[in-house]
Design an enzyme around this catalytic site. Sequence first.
Site, mmCIF file in Angstrom:
data_model
loop_
_atom_site.group_PDB
_atom_site.id
_atom_site.type_symbol
_atom_site.label_atom_id
_atom_site.label_comp_id
_atom_site.label_asym_id
_atom_site.label_seq_id
_atom_site.Cartn_x
_atom_site.Cartn_y
_atom_site.Cartn_z
ATOM 1 C CG PHE A 13 -2.228 10.042 -18.337
ATOM 2 C CD1 PHE A 13 -1.685 9.355 -19.412
ATOM 3 C CD2 PHE A 13 -1.505 10.104 -17.151
ATOM 4 C CE1 PHE A 13 -0.443 8.722 -19.311
ATOM 5 C CE2 PHE A 13 -0.268 9.484 -17.038
ATOM 6 C CZ PHE A 13 0.262 8.797 -18.114
ATOM 7 C CG ASN A 79 -8.802 15.797 -5.841
ATOM 8 O OD1 ASN A 79 -9.125 15.338 -6.932
ATOM 9 N ND2 ASN A 79 -7.802 16.641 -5.710
ATOM 10 C CE1 TYR A 129 -3.699 16.087 -6.540
ATOM 11 C CE2 TYR A 129 -1.727 15.516 -5.303
ATOM 12 C CZ TYR A 129 -2.660 15.217 -6.276
ATOM 13 O OH TYR A 129 -2.565 14.045 -6.976
#
Length: 299
Positions: A13, A79, A129
């Site tokens: 995206f 991440n 996260y």
Amino acid sequence: MTSRVLLFGSSGFIGAHVRAALERDPAVSELISPGRDRYDLVEGDRDSLIALLREIAPDAVICCIGRLGGTNEELIRANTLVAAKLLDAVEAAAPDARLVRLGSAGEYGVVPHGHAVTETGPTAPISAYGISHLAGTSLYALAAAGGRVDAVSVRVFNPIGPGQSAENVLGRAQLRLREAVQLRLSEIVLGPLGAYRDFVDVRDLAALLRSVVLAPSLPSPVYNAGSGNAVTVRAAVKLLAEQAGFDGEVREHGTGPQRSAAVDWIQADIGRAEAELGWVPAVDLATSIKDIWAAGAPG
């Protein structure tokens, strides 16, 4: 000055919009976007990445790969470890290249209501996260401060826009609304919508990343990417429902995503990006919402 830019994650995206922004810029002489068949940034080994960097010899490397959810291990791998792998490989094979990663507003954790967070504010993430992104940002800041790599992180708040992912609340809302319109349903059900979020259009985000990649020098190792305004998720969903022509009930039930459920307010202070890079958002929330609906259902 022209630049060879290596972009990871161009099919996602955010990455797709970053690719479009870089392709339009005459300062980019060549844009290389390797797919997973050439190199998998999550699964690939460091030596193969070093070989790829030596082959391409980029002036800048930008990473738009990461995870929003999953197990602790999956979040850390995507991440944190990807950030560490890129840092080591760029230092070894392309030490003069600028290295750019996407961080997250989740690095800040709980913020006092009404307060706009600055890049120098406290960071106390409350989820795996947020921790996984703060670790990556911290590694980059240390490398930049030590002169090892020209590394920078862009802390992304709530990106929205055409091609919106179903992983995000407005993507989920769009799917529910399309189903409701098609089936003539009188209500849709979503999670809690009372939290305040800073929605930034993905095209504005791409413009900031382009500026970060191409700036002659960067005074700071971290930049916030937000709109500078906080609105309730409920208000954004209402705008989307109006675009859909849906006048039924939007019922709130259950819990929100674990990565942000305890954060009821977040707003970016975007003064640093304006002062140092001349960047200000150009797309307002109403236009973003209109374009989300016009673009069709998320994949």
